[in-house]
Design a protein around this motif. Structure first.
Motif, mmCIF file in Angstrom:
data_model
loop_
_atom_site.group_PDB
_atom_site.id
_atom_site.type_symbol
_atom_site.label_atom_id
_atom_site.label_comp_id
_atom_site.label_asym_id
_atom_site.label_seq_id
_atom_site.Cartn_x
_atom_site.Cartn_y
_atom_site.Cartn_z
ATOM 1 N N GLY A 67 0.789 -1.108 0.039
ATOM 2 C CA GLY A 67 0.041 0.088 0.076
ATOM 3 C C GLY A 67 0.728 1.338 -0.058
ATOM 4 N N VAL A 68 1.804 1.346 0.926
ATOM 5 C CA VAL A 68 2.638 2.393 1.017
ATOM 6 C C VAL A 68 3.551 2.565 -0.406
ATOM 7 C CG1 VAL A 68 4.743 3.381 2.282
ATOM 8 C CG2 VAL A 68 2.810 2.372 3.488
ATOM 9 N N PHE A 69 3.978 1.525 -0.861
ATOM 10 C CA PHE A 69 4.735 1.424 -2.092
ATOM 11 C C PHE A 69 4.146 2.069 -3.282
ATOM 12 C CE2 PHE A 69 7.621 -0.988 -5.098
ATOM 13 C CZ PHE A 69 8.769 -0.567 -4.583
ATOM 14 N N ALA A 70 2.867 1.416 -3.315
ATOM 15 C CA ALA A 70 1.820 1.970 -4.207
ATOM 16 C C ALA A 70 1.581 3.239 -4.217
ATOM 17 C CB ALA A 70 0.654 1.135 -4.590
ATOM 18 N N LEU A 71 1.279 3.784 -3.012
ATOM 19 C CA LEU A 71 0.953 5.277 -3.044
ATOM 20 C C LEU A 71 2.214 6.123 -3.211
ATOM 21 C CD1 LEU A 71 -1.380 7.126 -1.757
ATOM 22 C CD2 LEU A 71 -0.117 6.812 0.479
ATOM 23 N N TYR A 72 3.273 5.895 -2.760
ATOM 24 C CA TYR A 72 4.515 6.476 -3.096
ATOM 25 C C TYR A 72 4.904 6.620 -4.604
ATOM 26 C CZ TYR A 72 9.440 7.702 -3.344
ATOM 27 O OH TYR A 72 10.644 8.348 -3.824
ATOM 28 N N LEU A 73 4.855 5.546 -5.277
ATOM 29 C CA LEU A 73 5.438 5.488 -6.609
ATOM 30 C C LEU A 73 4.277 6.274 -7.522
ATOM 31 C CD1 LEU A 73 6.319 1.736 -6.868
ATOM 32 C CD2 LEU A 73 7.821 3.672 -6.942
ATOM 33 N N THR A 74 2.827 6.058 -7.140
ATOM 34 C CA THR A 74 1.913 6.761 -7.871
ATOM 35 C C THR A 74 2.069 8.379 -7.631
ATOM 36 O OG1 THR A 74 0.463 4.990 -7.705
ATOM 37 C CG2 THR A 74 -0.628 7.011 -8.419
ATOM 38 N N TYR A 75 2.142 8.779 -6.564
ATOM 39 C CA TYR A 75 2.320 10.249 -6.291
ATOM 40 C C TYR A 75 3.576 10.780 -6.882
ATOM 41 C CZ TYR A 75 2.431 14.815 -4.003
ATOM 42 O OH TYR A 75 2.256 16.136 -3.512
ATOM 43 N N THR A 76 4.532 10.346 -6.701
ATOM 44 C CA THR A 76 5.542 10.787 -7.228
ATOM 45 C C THR A 76 5.940 10.691 -8.624
ATOM 46 O OG1 THR A 76 6.775 8.523 -6.993
ATOM 47 C CG2 THR A 76 7.285 10.237 -5.092
ATOM 48 N N GLY A 77 5.003 9.600 -9.305
ATOM 49 C CA GLY A 77 5.196 9.391 -10.842
ATOM 50 C C GLY A 77 4.426 10.551 -11.413
ATOM 51 N N LYS A 78 3.217 11.065 -10.851
ATOM 52 C CA LYS A 78 2.286 12.204 -10.982
ATOM 53 C C LYS A 78 3.069 13.452 -10.821
ATOM 54 C CE LYS A 78 -1.435 13.941 -12.571
ATOM 55 N NZ LYS A 78 -1.911 13.975 -13.965
ATOM 56 N N ARG A 79 3.641 13.460 -9.929
ATOM 57 C CA ARG A 79 4.488 14.870 -9.530
ATOM 58 C C ARG A 79 5.523 14.997 -10.495
ATOM 59 N NH1 ARG A 79 2.240 18.923 -7.141
ATOM 60 N NH2 ARG A 79 3.828 20.136 -6.174
ATOM 61 N N ALA A 80 6.172 14.066 -10.928
ATOM 62 C CA ALA A 80 7.206 14.155 -12.094
ATOM 63 C C ALA A 80 6.500 14.713 -13.336
ATOM 64 C CB ALA A 80 7.760 12.852 -12.528
ATOM 65 N N LEU A 81 5.521 14.349 -13.599
ATOM 66 C CA LEU A 81 4.924 15.028 -14.744
ATOM 67 C C LEU A 81 4.665 16.620 -14.569
ATOM 68 C CD1 LEU A 81 3.778 13.882 -17.453
ATOM 69 C CD2 LEU A 81 1.564 13.682 -16.364
ATOM 70 N N PHE A 82 4.213 16.951 -13.210
ATOM 71 C CA PHE A 82 4.158 18.197 -13.049
ATOM 72 C C PHE A 82 5.356 19.085 -13.112
ATOM 73 C CE2 PHE A 82 4.770 21.339 -9.768
ATOM 74 C CZ PHE A 82 3.993 22.423 -9.727
ATOM 75 N N HIS A 164 8.464 9.876 -14.559
ATOM 76 C CA HIS A 164 7.165 9.762 -14.686
ATOM 77 C C HIS A 164 7.171 8.176 -15.221
ATOM 78 C CE1 HIS A 164 2.784 9.946 -15.619
ATOM 79 N NE2 HIS A 164 3.044 9.713 -16.830
ATOM 80 N N ILE A 165 7.769 7.900 -16.193
ATOM 81 C CA ILE A 165 7.604 6.275 -16.807
ATOM 82 C C ILE A 165 7.943 5.414 -15.752
ATOM 83 C CG2 ILE A 165 8.386 4.940 -18.501
ATOM 84 C CD1 ILE A 165 8.627 7.212 -20.637
ATOM 85 N N GLY A 166 9.107 5.636 -15.077
ATOM 86 C CA GLY A 166 9.546 4.546 -14.062
ATOM 87 C C GLY A 166 8.757 4.585 -13.119
ATOM 88 N N MET A 167 8.235 5.631 -12.461
ATOM 89 C CA MET A 167 7.431 5.532 -11.277
ATOM 90 C C MET A 167 5.967 4.816 -11.464
ATOM 91 S SD MET A 167 9.547 6.664 -8.755
ATOM 92 C CE MET A 167 10.654 5.731 -9.599
ATOM 93 N N MET A 168 5.397 5.518 -12.364
ATOM 94 C CA MET A 168 4.180 4.790 -12.782
ATOM 95 C C MET A 168 4.291 3.391 -13.254
ATOM 96 S SD MET A 168 1.798 6.938 -12.152
ATOM 97 C CE MET A 168 1.110 8.551 -12.119
ATOM 98 N N GLY A 169 5.518 3.069 -14.064
ATOM 99 C CA GLY A 169 5.564 1.732 -14.104
ATOM 100 C C GLY A 169 5.682 0.797 -13.214
ATOM 101 N N GLY A 170 6.517 1.483 -11.878
ATOM 102 C CA GLY A 170 6.746 0.771 -10.656
ATOM 103 C C GLY A 170 5.547 0.402 -9.982
ATOM 104 N N ALA A 171 4.531 1.499 -9.879
ATOM 105 C CA ALA A 171 3.356 1.355 -9.296
ATOM 106 C C ALA A 171 2.344 0.259 -9.884
ATOM 107 C CB ALA A 171 2.437 2.670 -9.667
ATOM 108 N N TYR A 172 2.557 0.088 -11.258
ATOM 109 C CA TYR A 172 1.886 -0.958 -11.886
ATOM 110 C C TYR A 172 2.506 -2.069 -11.586
ATOM 111 C CZ TYR A 172 -0.995 -3.450 -15.642
ATOM 112 O OH TYR A 172 -1.573 -3.972 -16.247
ATOM 113 N N ILE A 173 3.741 -2.249 -11.419
ATOM 114 C CA ILE A 173 4.226 -3.647 -10.865
ATOM 115 C C ILE A 173 3.934 -4.269 -9.544
ATOM 116 C CG2 ILE A 173 6.684 -4.719 -10.289
ATOM 117 C CD1 ILE A 173 8.014 -3.168 -12.547
ATOM 118 N N SER A 174 3.568 -3.065 -8.896
ATOM 119 C CA SER A 174 3.052 -3.294 -7.323
ATOM 120 C C SER A 174 1.482 -4.036 -7.319
ATOM 121 C CB SER A 174 3.214 -2.064 -6.577
ATOM 122 O OG SER A 174 2.241 -1.107 -6.813
#
Length: 232
Positions: A67-82, A164-174
């Motif tokens: 849960g924490v892993f997915a939350l962190y990766l998703t947020y940072t992935g979206k933030r990278a796009l910002f 962004h690609i790396g973090m969102m991809g990592g979230a999908y792996i989780s």
């Protein structure tokens, strides 16, 4: 309540798997990618938050970690796009640093918990949780280091798109890992935990290399990336 949250967690996970797959194969930057990506982001938040609720009702360190892993990766992935879309120099604030600090602390706990179990029980086993903890620890520490480099937060840094690609991809792996762990049972269960990460990491690295060539970025340097090419 636990059963209701579990059902919500399963439904959100199903949506995340489907929308994430669409986002992966859709043309980047186009309407289909943006829509499926937004659905994926929201469903991942739902997956992560429901996992935290479930683990608080019935302590489950693995579910808590995912849960924490997915939350962190998703947020940072979206933030990278910002950061990628900045139009003026940006100074990272609490909303940027707090998730990384939380990730750092959680990573340490994920490493320490299975090691403590081994020491207390005297039984040797594959500390899967520690593997994910190392990944989370390294990623969050890298982000905290990046926040100390103002040059990274100026307009035109296309390296954030790779982040962004790396973090969102990592979230999908989780998400895939969580699905397989709960639906596939084998003798060496640790393979189910590690397998998606190994395969996914190779695919993400390949995609990152392709986009690095498209964006005409130089190979990464220590400290994440210092490319400041103009956005085209």
């Amino acid at each position: 309540m636990y059963k209701a949250i579990l059902l919500f967690h399963i439904l959100a996970g199903t949506v995340a798997l489907g929308s994430g797959l669409l986002a992966i194969f859709a043309a980047k930057g186009r309407k289909n990618h943006n829509r499926s990506g937004r659905t994926y982001e929201l469903s991942m938040y739902a997956v992560a938050l429901s996992a935290l609720l479930l683990s608080s009702l019935k302590f489950n360190p693995s579910l808590l970690a995912i849960g924490v892993f997915a939350l962190y990766l998703t947020y940072t992935g979206k933030r990278a796009l910002f950061y990628f879309r900045l139009r003026e120099t940006y100074t990272p604030g609490l909303q940027d640093k707090l998730p990384s600090l939380a990730g750092l602390l959680t990573g340490l706990l994920m490493i320490g918990f299975p090691i403590a179990q081994i020491l207390i029980s005297g039984k040797l086993f594959v500390p899967v949780l520690a593997v994910f903890g190392l990944v989370l620890l390294g990623s969050s520490a890298g982000d905290l280091i990046s926040f100390r480099k103002p040059d990274l937060f100026r307009p035109g840094n296309k390296a954030w798109l790779l982040k962004h690609i790396g973090m969102m991809g990592g979230a999908y792996i989780s998400t895939v890992t969580g699905f397989l762990v709960n639906n596939v049972q084998i003798g060496q269960q640790w393979l189910i935990w590690i397998g998606p990460t190994l395969i996914g990491t190779v695919l993400i690295a390949r995609s990152t290399m392709q986009w690095r060539q498209k964006l005409q970025l130089t190979p990464p340097k220590p400290g994440f990336a210092k490319e400041k090419a103009t956005v085209v």
